[in-house]
Enzyme design. Structure first.
Site, short mmCIF file in Angstrom:
data_model
loop_
_atom_site.label_atom_id
_atom_site.label_comp_id
_atom_site.label_asym_id
_atom_site.label_seq_id
_atom_site.Cartn_x
_atom_site.Cartn_y
_atom_site.Cartn_z
N PHE A 159 0.86 -1.19 0.00
CA PHE A 159 0.00 0.00 0.00
C PHE A 159 0.89 1.23 0.00
O PHE A 159 1.69 1.43 0.91
CB PHE A 159 -0.94 0.03 1.21
CG PHE A 159 -1.99 1.10 1.07
CD1 PHE A 159 -3.19 0.84 0.42
CD2 PHE A 159 -1.77 2.39 1.53
CE1 PHE A 159 -4.16 1.83 0.24
CE2 PHE A 159 -2.73 3.39 1.36
CZ PHE A 159 -3.93 3.11 0.72
N ASP A 244 9.17 2.70 1.83
CA ASP A 244 7.99 3.45 2.27
C ASP A 244 7.86 3.22 3.77
O ASP A 244 7.43 2.16 4.22
CB ASP A 244 6.76 2.94 1.51
CG ASP A 244 5.47 3.63 1.94
OD1 ASP A 244 5.43 4.19 3.04
OD2 ASP A 244 4.50 3.55 1.18
N LYS A 273 2.13 10.17 8.20
CA LYS A 273 1.46 9.66 9.40
C LYS A 273 1.96 10.29 10.71
O LYS A 273 1.64 11.43 10.99
CB LYS A 273 1.53 8.14 9.42
CG LYS A 273 0.71 7.53 8.26
CD LYS A 273 0.14 6.22 8.61
CE LYS A 273 -0.59 5.54 7.46
NZ LYS A 273 -2.03 5.63 7.55
N1 PLP Z 1 2.25 4.29 2.44
C1 PLP Z 1 1.87 3.50 3.45
C2 PLP Z 1 2.77 2.39 3.90
C3 PLP Z 1 0.65 3.71 4.09
O1 PLP Z 1 0.27 2.91 5.09
C4 PLP Z 1 -0.18 4.77 3.64
C5 PLP Z 1 -1.50 5.00 4.25
O2 PLP Z 1 -2.06 4.18 4.91
C6 PLP Z 1 0.26 5.56 2.57
C7 PLP Z 1 1.49 5.30 2.01
C8 PLP Z 1 -0.57 6.68 2.08
O3 PLP Z 1 -0.55 7.73 3.00
P1 PLP Z 1 -1.65 8.90 2.92
O4 PLP Z 1 -2.97 8.30 3.24
O5 PLP Z 1 -1.17 9.91 3.92
O6 PLP Z 1 -1.59 9.44 1.52
#
Ligand code: PLP
Length: 414
Positions: A159, A244, A273
């Site tokens: 994700f 990420d 986050k």
């Molecule tokens: N990357 C990871 C690992 C995530 O868990 C999330 C959101 O849950 C995102 C990216 C996307 O972040 P955002 O919702 O702030 O765009």
């Protein structure tokens, strides 16, 4: 009741209880009628948060073991973050990135000091942090004059966000199907399959993008050998290794960055986050050539790195350091695992995955959503990822007493 400055709430000065001026049913009807239906909401209207606890409009207290899906790393309304926001809001709330401000520069300096990276690009969310990383990788791929070095390899069940490029990076068909066609140039491999990764990475690969621990996909950690191989393949083929750490960063695994648990350093790391302690901010950090790939005009964002959010992020980092929250995340993660291994969970919990305070509790029965609802009714907030997995992302400030309470509720509902 006296009116507070927010016209939507009142506070009883005797009890301190905050309630919306409109009742919960009306808030629900406004949401139903006027907000696009992109979320399935839990019942209740939430009015206050403090530490690991939140309260709804009826005064009911909840123990928050989801923490805004890993946003409230230092807990709700951490006093240091609140103070930084109040002071900064009263001083200078926004400046365009055409001008310098001290909080942004100070946050960049601090992030570089506590990581292996060299430079930061600020943005507003996790998806934007990954967009920046993807753009750096694509541009970097052209450096040697290649017109074919634009492939990006990501993992099944990953994700990375909801923008078109990051939903393309997110190798989960359910998020992609409604928006096809996807952005070209992405290849997907099963996580921890070294042969598949070796086959997928070539001289046409400009980046490998991985979560060290997949969060939304069910809390699956990458293997040590897999990340080492990813590093080796990227070096061999001149590709960038991007981690990420939007969910795993900011001390959640017991170290600032999940990659430190592996000793495998990426070229780019993305954050969001918990970074802002509750306010929206993201960051794309890079080292080596990737740190200087972007030049004026390549990329930008109006709100990114504004003084308000960067002041909050600095306060968040200070709180994590001064309150030893990484050590607490490590200790509490181990304690949760230990408590969930008690005999009363035998036959009900099959596996507990994850590190520190990103944990996936795999249930024997496919009733994660029922468990979530029953826990919510009893005042514990958790999350379901898939039919069998309960995800726990509590604030790093939780105590043994909080864990004991959460475990007792889980014992009742699982
Ligand atoms: N990357 C990871 C690992 C995530 O868990 C999330 C959101 O849950 C995102 C990216 C996307 O972040 P955002 O919702 O702030 O765009």
């Amino acid at each position: 009741m006296t009116a507070m400055t927010q016209t939507l709430y009142t506070m009883d000065t005797q009890t301190g209880r905050i309630a919306p001026v409109v009742d919960a049913a009306e808030v629900k009807s406004w949401d139903d009628d006027f907000v696009m239906g992109t979320y399935v909401r839990q019942p209740g209207v939430f009015v206050r948060g403090e530490g690991a606890r939140i309260w709804d409009d009826s005064g009911k207290e909840y123990l928050d073991f989801l923490g805004g899906i890993a946003v409230n790393g230092v807990g709700h309304c951490h006093p240091r973050v609140v103070k930084a926001l109040q002071d900064q809001a009263a001083t200078l709330m926004h400046m365009s990135n055409l001008f310098l401000t001290a909080p942004q520069a100070a946050l960049a300096k601090k992030l570089i000091e506590i990581s292996d990276m060299e430079r930061v690009f600020f943005c507003n969310s996790g998806a934007e942090a990954n967009e920046a990383a993807i753009k750096i990788a694509r541009k970097n791929g052209k450096v040697g004059g290649s017109e074919t070095k634009f492939q990006i390899v990501t993992a099944h069940r990953s994700f990375h966000g909801r923008t078109m490029a990051t939903v393309t990076a997110t190798a989960q068909p359910k998020y992609q199907a409604p928006f096809a066609p996807m952005v070209p140039g992405f290849n997907y491999v099963p996580l921890n399959d070294i042969d598949a990764l070796t086959a997928a990475v070539s001289d046409d690969t400009c980046a490998v993008l991985l979560e060290p621990i997949q969060g939304e996909g069910g809390v699956y950690a990458a293997d040590q050998a897999y990340l080492e191989k990813a590093r080796e393949l990227c070096d061999k083929h001149g590709a960038l290794l991007i981690f990420d750490e939007v969910q795993t960063g900011m001390g959640r695994t017991g170290k600032w960055w999940a990659y430190e648990n592996y000793g495998v350093v990426p070229d780019i790391m993305t954050l969001a986050k918990s970074l802002g302690g509750g306010v929206p901010i993201g960051a794309c950090l890079a080292r080596g050539a990737a740190a200087t790939t972007l030049v004026p005009g390549d990329h930008g964002s109006t709100f990114a790195g504004g003084p308000l959010m960067t002041a909050a992020a600095l306060a968040t980092i200070e709180a994590i350091e001064e309150e030893h929250l990484m050590a607490n995340a490590h200790a509490m993660g181990a304690y949760i695992k230990h408590r969930l291994e008690e005999p009363r969970f035998a036959g009900k919990i099959e596996e507990i995955r994850g590190m520190g305070l990103i944990l996936g509790v795999e249930l024997a029965e496919p009733n994660a959503r029922k468990v979530l609802t029953a826990a919510f009714d009893r005042g514990l907030i958790v999350n379901a990822v898939g039919d069998r997995t309960i995800r726990l992302l509590p604030p790093l400030i939780i105590t043994r007493e909080d864990v004991d309470k959460a475990v007792d509720i889980l014992a009742e509902v699982i």
